[in-house]
Enzyme design. Structure first.
Site, mmCIF file in Angstrom:
data_model
loop_
_atom_site.group_PDB
_atom_site.id
_atom_site.type_symbol
_atom_site.label_atom_id
_atom_site.label_comp_id
_atom_site.label_asym_id
_atom_site.label_seq_id
_atom_site.Cartn_x
_atom_site.Cartn_y
_atom_site.Cartn_z
ATOM 1 N N GLU A 1 16.155 -4.189 -13.656
ATOM 2 C CA GLU A 1 14.767 -4.079 -13.203
ATOM 3 C C GLU A 1 14.195 -5.464 -12.876
ATOM 4 O OE1 GLU A 1 13.002 -1.995 -11.975
ATOM 5 O OE2 GLU A 1 10.941 -2.656 -12.214
ATOM 6 N N ARG B 1 -0.254 1.835 0.939
ATOM 7 C CA ARG B 1 0.767 2.816 1.320
ATOM 8 C C ARG B 1 1.543 2.384 2.559
ATOM 9 N NH1 ARG B 1 -0.137 7.930 -1.379
ATOM 10 N NH2 ARG B 1 1.655 8.548 -0.167
ATOM 11 N N LYS C 1 12.732 -6.536 -9.209
ATOM 12 C CA LYS C 1 11.370 -7.077 -9.043
ATOM 13 C C LYS C 1 11.429 -8.391 -8.284
ATOM 14 C CE LYS C 1 9.701 -4.468 -9.759
ATOM 15 N NZ LYS C 1 9.388 -3.100 -9.908
ATOM 16 N N ASN D 1 1.743 11.456 8.964
ATOM 17 C CA ASN D 1 2.625 10.863 7.947
ATOM 18 C C ASN D 1 3.870 11.720 7.868
ATOM 19 O OD1 ASN D 1 0.694 9.028 7.294
ATOM 20 N ND2 ASN D 1 0.279 9.837 5.238
ATOM 21 N N GLY D 2 4.998 11.084 7.592
ATOM 22 C CA GLY D 2 6.233 11.854 7.424
ATOM 23 C C GLY D 2 7.221 11.534 8.528
ATOM 24 N N LYS E 1 4.431 1.665 -0.776
ATOM 25 C CA LYS E 1 4.325 2.452 -2.000
ATOM 26 C C LYS E 1 4.603 3.907 -1.654
ATOM 27 C CE LYS E 1 2.918 1.892 -6.303
ATOM 28 N NZ LYS E 1 3.717 0.972 -7.110
ATOM 29 N N TRP F 1 3.462 2.552 8.167
ATOM 30 C CA TRP F 1 4.673 1.902 7.668
ATOM 31 C C TRP F 1 5.781 2.418 8.573
ATOM 32 C CZ3 TRP F 1 9.403 3.482 5.559
ATOM 33 C CH2 TRP F 1 10.140 2.491 4.918
ATOM 34 N N GLU G 1 12.389 -7.948 -4.508
ATOM 35 C CA GLU G 1 11.472 -7.236 -3.612
ATOM 36 C C GLU G 1 10.201 -8.016 -3.297
ATOM 37 O OE1 GLU G 1 9.745 -3.460 -4.911
ATOM 38 O OE2 GLU G 1 10.076 -4.068 -6.974
ATOM 39 N N CYS H 1 2.502 5.079 4.813
ATOM 40 C CA CYS H 1 1.515 5.532 5.777
ATOM 41 C C CYS H 1 0.350 6.194 5.043
ATOM 42 C CB CYS H 1 2.073 6.531 6.781
ATOM 43 S SG CYS H 1 3.342 5.869 7.838
ATOM 44 N N HIS I 1 34.076 -10.768 -13.983
ATOM 45 C CA HIS I 1 34.962 -9.939 -13.166
ATOM 46 C C HIS I 1 34.672 -10.077 -11.675
ATOM 47 C CE1 HIS I 1 36.878 -8.116 -16.587
ATOM 48 N NE2 HIS I 1 35.690 -7.874 -17.130
HETATM 49 C C1 F6R Z 1 10.034 -0.962 -6.985
HETATM 50 C C2 F6R Z 1 9.459 0.307 -6.655
HETATM 51 C C3 F6R Z 1 10.352 1.343 -6.111
HETATM 52 C C4 F6R Z 1 9.977 2.706 -6.688
HETATM 53 C C5 F6R Z 1 10.802 3.819 -6.016
HETATM 54 C C6 F6R Z 1 10.506 5.182 -6.603
HETATM 55 O O1 F6R Z 1 9.082 -1.819 -7.496
HETATM 56 O O2 F6R Z 1 8.299 0.518 -6.811
HETATM 57 O O3 F6R Z 1 11.682 1.057 -6.346
HETATM 58 O O4 F6R Z 1 10.221 2.696 -8.046
HETATM 59 O O5 F6R Z 1 10.519 3.842 -4.644
HETATM 60 O O6 F6R Z 1 9.156 5.489 -6.467
HETATM 61 P P1 F6R Z 1 8.475 6.616 -7.338
HETATM 62 O O7 F6R Z 1 8.482 6.147 -8.742
HETATM 63 O O8 F6R Z 1 7.114 6.762 -6.767
HETATM 64 O O9 F6R Z 1 9.320 7.850 -7.171
#
Ligand code: F6R
Length: 589
Positions: A462, A27, A466, A95-96, A584, A71, A469, A2, A485
């Protein structure tokens, strides 16, 4: 997660709000809305979808307004649930998450009040309107006193049409003076401009934006003097510069960022204090979420191997409810790109209560984590716009590996060198373009698997995150030895398996898992620093990356995996910058 923007001043508000919302779109992007007032009438324009849906509202006239990108947390993605929310003389953006929204709403409904949305935010509008006795600030303070949870608020009242009231509790909010007016936003980039003087509100603070003055106070209406933020306009810029997507651009930025992150490591203002703690520590805990958690795992491998200091890495959302044991002298490292991740912040608060010294590895200046931590080690990745973290992960590794180097020297172990990593990453990026050729094997697959050992396993985790997502292809990252296993049962003819092999003494062991998968029909892809494995019959395609200290190899090996995710997402018709359901900075629990 948001975004909020607001303006009051001499200029037309609508274009400022809409331009600000474009900056905030990363966001949250499931719905969008603005409210603009010309002093007599408040116009509200709300749509589901992205900011471009309200482009036509640019022509709305009025010098005061608030805007929001959503969001969804409470309620579906509908116009009714989009912000601003209104009740009687009040319009607000929030927001929140209000944790006691249900109880508050039940009470309001039992008093005969009608709600038009499923959001917790609408409850706040009711509380403020109900408590309004001619002073909006009083009404907002009163309403906030009833809320449990997190909020950043910008509130407009038609009885005070020249002012906005803002409030912050565990959700970032910036207020200040900009050109010909006053601004509020949840993110610096929405309001930062030449000559602006901006202040970051702290939890429990309220701001009144009116005339040419921003006044900040606490819940007791005592004035609070704020220190102006120092910001770099260049850093906040979000231009594609000819790239199709931010994600691809951000991958290309990695080498320069690594250089900055490493170069500035000892220049962090808290460095000497952090160094003193590092000299004494015998036990390190790391908390983080998602990609940042994976960088924590990479750090554990390197610290334990090269410094022989014990490290535990815990997902922040688990840490906070696990009654963690925090022995005296614990150094807790919290890793976060945004510095606003609710779970990470909660874990940090808990660790502090239990006596840990908290060092934050963080990208965003003035973020909540920077205020909570005892020491702040910046990652210097610049603004990361793509929702999927790429450059921030590598930057976190650059800082964490710098800690490894320092700690190894303290422990009188051979200090590992970070020299050359930035150049090697640049080389890795150029060879990684080869993964474009891998995409046909992934596009139609049912699932994909990433395997490795030690540091390679961390890169595998990782790489898998990636891929899932942004391409929405189910995938798993595994310790190569674990495949047999259970997960081997999922391998079918054509299933893509990506093996990461950068450590000589476990390479053959990982290759055993590769053989096992290959015999069941898997299509094998390699990311390796050993040319001989690329030639093997089993291998469908490979990327040969430069060699480096194996404990530091994820900083390189993750790059082809980031690129793979990007190209598979494109091939599957997805927007890699804005994956569905994600946002984000996850500021809610
Ligand atoms: C994946 C991604 C998320 C963030 C997670 C933590 O690509 O971006 O998994 O890594 O939400 O976010 P931060 O680093 O902002 O605490």
């Amino acid at each position: 997660m948001c975004g909020i923007v607001g303006y009051v001043g001499k200029r037309e508000a609508a274009p400022i709000l809409i331009d600000g919302l474009y900056e905030l779109e990363y966001r949250g992007y499931d719905s969008v809305g603005i409210a603009v007032s010309n002093g007599k009438e408040l116009k509200i324009i709300k749509k589901t979808g992205r900011v471009k849906e309200i482009e036509a509202a640019r022509s709305e006239r009025g010098n005061i307004g608030i805007g929001h990108t959503r969001w969804a947390t409470h309620g579906d993605v509908t116009v009714e649930n989009a912000h601003p929310h209104t009740y009687k003389n009040i319009a607000l953006v929030h927001n929140g998450i209000v944790e006691n929204a249900r109880a508050l709403k039940e009470e309001l409904v039992s008093n005969g009040e009608i709600f038009y949305s499923d959001t917790d935010s609408e409850v706040i509008a009711h509380l403020i309107a109900d408590g309004y006795r001619g002073d909006l600030l009083d009404a907002v303070i009163g309403a906030c006193g009833k809320l449990i949870g997190s909020y950043a608020l910008a509130v407009y009242c038609s009885d005070e049409p020249d002012a906005l009231i803002c409030a912050r509790m565990r959700s970032p909010l910036i207020v200040g003076n900009a050109k010909d007016g006053l601004v509020v936003a949840s993110d610096l980039s929405a309001v930062a401009e030449e000559g602006a003087t901006l202040y970051s509100l702290d939890d429990g603070e309220f701001a009144r934006l009116e005339g040419d003055e921003v006044t900040v106070c606490n819940a007791g209406k005592n004035a609070v003097v704020k220190e102006a933020m120092q910001f770099d306009l260049e850093e906040g810029k979000t231009k594609l510069d000819g790239y199709r997507h931010f994600m691809r651009k951000e991958i290309d930025e990695i080498p320069e960022i690594l250089h900055h992150s490493m170069f500035n490591f000892e220049k962090n203002s808290c460095y000497s204090d952090f160094y003193r703690v590092l000299c004494q520590t015998e036990y390190i805990q790391i908390v983080a979420c998602g990609t940042a958690y994976h960088s924590g795992l990479c750090a554990k491998v390197a610290i334990e191997k090269l410094c022989r200091v014990r490290v535990e890495v815990v997902v922040a959302s688990e840490y906070r409810y696990s009654n963690p044991i925090v022995p005296k002298g614990t150094l807790l490292i919290a890793i976060s790109q945004s510095g606003e991740t609710a779970d990470t912040l909660a874990a940090v608060r808990l660790a502090k209560r239990k006596g840990a010294y908290v060092a934050a590895v963080v990208n965003v200046k003035y973020s909540s984590l920077t205020r909570l931590a005892d020491a702040v080690l910046y990652t210097h990745a610049g603004k990361e716009v793509a929702v999927a973290a790429t450059k921030s992960f590598n930057a976190q590794l650059a800082v964490l590996y710098s800690i490894v180097g320092t700690l190894a020297a303290i422990e009188k172990k051979r200090a590992p060198t970070l020299r050359g990593l930035a150049q090697k990453t640049a080389k890795t990026i150029s060879v990684s373009e080869e993964v474009r050729g891998w995409t046909p094997y992934f596009v139609g697959a049912k699932s994909a698997y990433f395997i490795g050992r030690g540091a390679d396993m961390c890169a595998a985790l990782e790489g898998s995150l990636k891929l899932k997502e942004i391409s929405y292809l189910p995938s798993e990252g595994y310790a190569a030895g674990e495949l047999k296993h259970g997960t081997l049962a999922l391998i079918e003819p054509g299933t893509p398996v990506v093996a990461i092999i950068t450590r000589r003494n476990t390479a053959e062991k990982t290759m055993n898992a590769v053989h096992e998968a290959y015999s069941r029909g898997a299509r094998i892809f390699l990311v390796t620093s050993f040319a001989e494995y690329c030639e093997m019959d089993e291998v469908c395609a490979s990327v040969l990356i430069p060699r480096c200290l194996p404990e530091f190899s994820p900083i390189l090996s993750v790059v082809p995996l980031q690129m793979l995710a990007y190209y598979v997402a494109l091939a599957r018709g997805n927007d890699p910058d804005k994956p569905r359901n994600l946002a984000k900075s996850v500021t809610v629990e």
